[in-house]
Design an enzyme around this catalytic site. Sequence first.
Site, PDB file in Angstrom:
ATOM      1  N   ASP A 130      45.545  47.552  39.927  1.00 24.64           N
ATOM      2  CA  ASP A 130      45.894  46.598  40.981  1.00 24.64           C
ATOM      3  C   ASP A 130      45.853  47.307  42.324  1.00 24.64           C
ATOM      4  O   ASP A 130      46.142  48.507  42.419  1.00 24.64           O
ATOM      5  CB  ASP A 130      47.298  46.025  40.755  1.00 24.64           C
ATOM      6  CG  ASP A 130      47.379  45.152  39.516  1.00 24.64           C
ATOM      7  OD1 ASP A 130      46.397  44.436  39.241  1.00 24.64           O
ATOM      8  OD2 ASP A 130      48.409  45.191  38.833  1.00 24.64           O
ATOM      9  N   ASP A 178      42.851  38.825  39.139  1.00 21.73           N
ATOM     10  CA  ASP A 178      44.042  37.966  39.220  1.00 21.73           C
ATOM     11  C   ASP A 178      43.814  36.818  40.195  1.00 21.73           C
ATOM     12  O   ASP A 178      44.224  35.682  39.949  1.00 21.73           O
ATOM     13  CB  ASP A 178      45.250  38.788  39.691  1.00 21.73           C
ATOM     14  CG  ASP A 178      45.622  39.893  38.727  1.00 21.73           C
ATOM     15  OD1 ASP A 178      45.378  39.740  37.520  1.00 21.73           O
ATOM     16  OD2 ASP A 178      46.154  40.922  39.186  1.00 21.73           O
TER      17      ASP A 178
END
Length: 233
Positions: free
Chosen positions: A144, A197
């Site tokens: 991330d 995401d």
Amino acid sequence: MKRAVVIIILILLIDQISKVYIKTHFVLSEEIKVLGLDWFRIHFLENNGMAWGKEFGGRSGKLFLTLFRLVAIAGIGYWLYDAIRNKGHYILITAIALIFAGAMGNIIDSVFYGILFSDSYRRVAEFLPPEGGYDSLFYGKVVDMLYFPVIDTILPEWVPSIGYDLPEWIPVFGGDRFSLFENRNLTFFDPVFNVADTAISTGVGLLIVFNKTIFSKKKEGITENITEEDDLN
């Protein structure tokens, strides 16, 4: 069909290129401000694949989660195939393609990154290190990096704080501490995420916002078939 393929390839390319770049140029937890902006940052984190970075069941839980995702993406892939075959609404096909691409992007991390990279703790990771990766197949961590702390401030003293430990019997979150405003620093939006995401969230958002538009075509098709059968009878 072409629209779906283009979306999937484009999302996967952007997602994986960004992840590989971050993995091979940043140390874990390293952060930079994009264009000097306080509210847009690149902040390198890794998680085992659950929302909010949660974990359950140790290594066996991680393996179960990865295998579950593989099964889930097979189902999403069939859903996409069925929507294309039945000439579903273009928004439906776009939404499913986004969800499929996002899920695939994170699965690539979970399945392969453990054997492709060295760890990023206090050092920049190496791609295909001679000594092997930081873990085995199916045990990779999801990368991330996108962080948007649009609001980052200190709460005033008059705002009360709430905090207690969740009971152990609660699945996944048992034993964790639930707190509201115990940390006087308020940040919104706090989660760190990635391109995959974003694709999943956008796809789900399209399904919710355009629900009536997307599925009205299918209902109309069913109604027409019933009418044709009645005429034949």
